[in-house]
Design an enzyme around this catalytic site. Structure first.
Site, PDB file in Angstrom:
ATOM      1  N   ARG A 124      23.869  52.438  40.686  1.00 46.53           N
ATOM      2  CA  ARG A 124      22.453  52.609  40.214  1.00 46.53           C
ATOM      3  C   ARG A 124      22.498  54.490  39.939  1.00 46.53           C
ATOM      4  NH1 ARG A 124      18.407  51.372  45.328  1.00 46.53           N
ATOM      5  NH2 ARG A 124      21.267  53.083  46.550  1.00 46.53           N
TER       6      ARG A 124
ATOM      7  N   GLY B 147      20.340  49.068  59.371  1.00 44.46           N
ATOM      8  CA  GLY B 147      21.032  48.521  58.184  1.00 44.46           C
ATOM      9  C   GLY B 147      21.044  47.104  58.315  1.00 44.46           C
TER      10      GLY B 147
ATOM     11  N   ALA C   1      29.128  48.103  37.469  1.00 42.64           N
ATOM     12  CA  ALA C   1      27.898  49.492  37.522  1.00 42.64           C
ATOM     13  C   ALA C   1      26.830  49.281  38.631  1.00 42.64           C
ATOM     14  CB  ALA C   1      27.371  47.996  36.785  1.00 42.64           C
TER      15      ALA C   1
ATOM     16  N   GLY D 128      27.208  35.534  56.286  1.00 43.16           N
ATOM     17  CA  GLY D 128      28.056  36.253  56.026  1.00 43.16           C
ATOM     18  C   GLY D 128      29.164  36.009  56.086  1.00 43.16           C
TER      19      GLY D 128
ATOM     20  N   LYS E  74      18.641  30.188  52.848  1.00 49.00           N
ATOM     21  CA  LYS E  74      20.295  29.912  53.418  1.00 49.00           C
ATOM     22  C   LYS E  74      20.261  28.519  53.585  1.00 49.00           C
ATOM     23  CE  LYS E  74      21.147  34.391  54.817  1.00 49.00           C
ATOM     24  NZ  LYS E  74      21.165  35.634  55.833  1.00 49.00           N
TER      25      LYS E  74
ATOM     26  N   GLY F 265      26.805  42.797  56.924  1.00 52.52           N
ATOM     27  CA  GLY F 265      27.478  44.179  57.362  1.00 52.52           C
ATOM     28  C   GLY F 265      28.415  43.813  55.968  1.00 52.52           C
TER      29      GLY F 265
ATOM     30  N   ALA G 164      46.318  35.136  46.863  1.00 55.37           N
ATOM     31  CA  ALA G 164      46.104  34.459  45.500  1.00 55.37           C
ATOM     32  C   ALA G 164      46.655  33.410  44.568  1.00 55.37           C
ATOM     33  CB  ALA G 164      45.072  35.581  45.200  1.00 55.37           C
TER      34      ALA G 164
ATOM     35  N   GLU H 201      16.628  43.069  54.968  1.00 57.00           N
ATOM     36  CA  GLU H 201      16.188  42.919  53.660  1.00 57.00           C
ATOM     37  C   GLU H 201      15.933  44.088  53.797  1.00 57.00           C
ATOM     38  OE1 GLU H 201      18.808  40.293  51.890  1.00 57.00           O
ATOM     39  OE2 GLU H 201      19.222  40.242  53.514  1.00 57.00           O
TER      40      GLU H 201
ATOM     41  N   VAL I  88      25.627  32.711  52.816  1.00 59.09           N
ATOM     42  CA  VAL I  88      24.727  32.190  53.401  1.00 59.09           C
ATOM     43  C   VAL I  88      26.453  32.561  55.054  1.00 59.09           C
ATOM     44  CG1 VAL I  88      24.672  29.963  54.983  1.00 59.09           C
ATOM     45  CG2 VAL I  88      24.550  30.571  52.702  1.00 59.09           C
TER      46      VAL I  88
END
Ligand code: HSE
Length: 439
Positions: A45, A189, A43, A136, A207, A304, A33, A192, A134
């Site tokens: 929950r 998992g 942030a 993953g 997507k 994932g 980079a 959605e 789109v």
């Protein structure tokens, strides 16, 4: 050079993957980079605060108000990894108005509010990266925005929902029923928050509408996509398709035709000899056909933590590199320059052209097949292959399965209506579309 300071909105599966990659590969990423990329704030929950505090070992300032992260002075770029349409839309728009680039994995947000978000981004001369939205970890956005810019894209077809692909694979390989396979996908998992988005084709259509915009230079048009899911597919049809040498996959298809653009998601028969037919489990794959390059295939994990985090970090690296590039010279959000996006016709599903698999439950008596083939002939539908099964013990009805040549959907609709009206036909005709995907 000063580090790029990232504010994460959400530190769940994708946020966690992003954090882990940035930690593990920090030095190598900085070498690519040209500067360090550090997460300064996140942030989360309230119920996740403790878990995230332990994971980040006190190195990130945590809070429960995502707007605080968006507006913080020590946040240069916002990574929206919380999902859902609101408050994600409000937060993303605020970040853009503050001149902060945004990276998001949120396909539902972009499919519905993308045109507005890209316009606000353009006005404020900031970048929106959505590689993670789109397929993953597959860098398909970069392929369309950069790698294939020489081409007039003719069509693309993708397995772009891992959950439904996992379910279809379990139904075929393990003989599982739909509900059992779905429960397994949820336990692992993959699904959605609302699994109907996965199994009813909505996630794939989100997507697909982004891919089609980039392939053809059209606005994002999720609302015009034809969407069918896999929830009513039966094990019988999966087996019959196999007898003809086909697999059934939930495909998202975007095709340029002389009459307009086909934009559709539905279960599709594809030859078992196609590479994409061998994409099983939660994996994704996208086939893109360009006029210069021919057919190209991209394969990888479609969901994932780290595969999706890999795509998020790639966008962060692009933003870190972008400091010196004038807005007019940046890679356009949707591959085409904003003033070159054109509103081409998206065809209604009745106007699409494809081949079909039909399964009919018919009374086993003379003349029945003749009636059916007469109806198909009147609609100029040509039969490519046909199979009639022996009646099951004690039953007077048989399954008749037909594959047709390519025809217009309207013709199939008319034929099906007439076939279903025959007194020899006992149940609604099962109709699945079949694609050759030939280059
Ligand atoms: N639920 C999605 C899938 C996750 O199954 O592909 C990645 O978008």
């Amino acid at each position: 050079m000063t580090p790029l300071r990232v504010g994460l909105l959400g530190l769940g599966v994708v946020g966690g993957g992003t954090w882990s990659i940035l930690e593990r590969n920090r030095e190598e990423i900085a070498r690519r980079a040209g500067r360090d990329i550090v997460v300064t704030r996140a942030a989360v929950r309230a119920q996740d605060l403790e878990r995230v505090r332990q994971k980040t070992a006190g190195r990130v300032q945590l809070c429960t108000d995502p707007m605080e992260v968006v507006q913080a002075e020590d946040v240069d770029v916002v990574a929206e990894l919380m999902g859902g349409k609101e408050p994600a839309r409000t937060l993303v728009l605020r970040a853009l108005e503050l001149g902060k680039p945004v990276v998001t994995a949120n396909k539902a947000l972009l499919a519905v509010h993308g045109n507005e978000i890209f316009e606000v981004a353009r006005r404020n001369e900031v970048m929106v990266g959505f590689e993670a939205a789109v397929a993953g970890g597959i860098p398909i956005i970069k392929v369309l925005r950069e790698g294939l810019t020489a081409n007039r894209i003719q069509w693309l077809a993708g397995i772009i929902n891992g959950t439904s692909n996992f379910i279809l694979t379990q139904m075929r390989d393990q003989g599982m029923g739909f509900s059992e396979a779905l429960s397994q996908a949820q336990a692992l998992g993959y699904a959605e928050a609302d699994p109907t988005f996965d199994v009813e084709g909505v996630d794939a259509a989100h997507k697909l509408s982004l891919l089609a915009a980039m392939a053809f230079g059209i606005p994002v048009q999720f609302e015009r996509a034809h969407v069918e899911g896999i929830s009513s597919l039966t094990a019988e049809d999966i087996c019959y398709a196999e007898e003809f040498g086909y697999r059934i996959k939930l495909l998202g298809i975007a095709k340029r035709t002389l009459r307009g653009i086909e934009l559709r998601v539905h279960p599709t028969l594809i030859s078992e000899r196609c590479l994409i037919a061998k994409v099983d489990g939660v994996m994704n794959a996208v086939l893109v056909k360009g006029d210069a390059v021919g057919a190209t295939l991209y394969y990888g994990a479609g969901a994932g933590a780290e595969p999706t985090g890999s795509a998020v970090v790639a966008d962060l690296v692009d933003i870190a590199r972008m400091g010196q590039v004038a807005p007019g010279h940046r890679v356009p959000y949707l591959a085409f320059q904003p003033d070159q996006v054109r509103d081409e016709v998206v065809l209604p599903v009745a106007e699409i052209e494809t081949a079909y698999y039909l399964r009919l439950r018919a009374t086993d008596r003379p003349g029945v097949l003749a009636d059916i083939t007469r109806i198909l002939a009147l609609q100029k539908i040509s039969i490519e292959a046909m199979l009639q099964k022996e009646p099951r013990a004690g039953e007077a009805r048989v399954d008749v399965i037909m594959l047709t040549h390519v025809t217009r959907e309207q013709a199939i609709d008319t034929a099906i209506n007439q076939i279903e009206a025959l007194d020899s036909i006992a149940a609604p005709v099962v109709r699945l579309r079949l694609e050759s995907l030939s280059s």
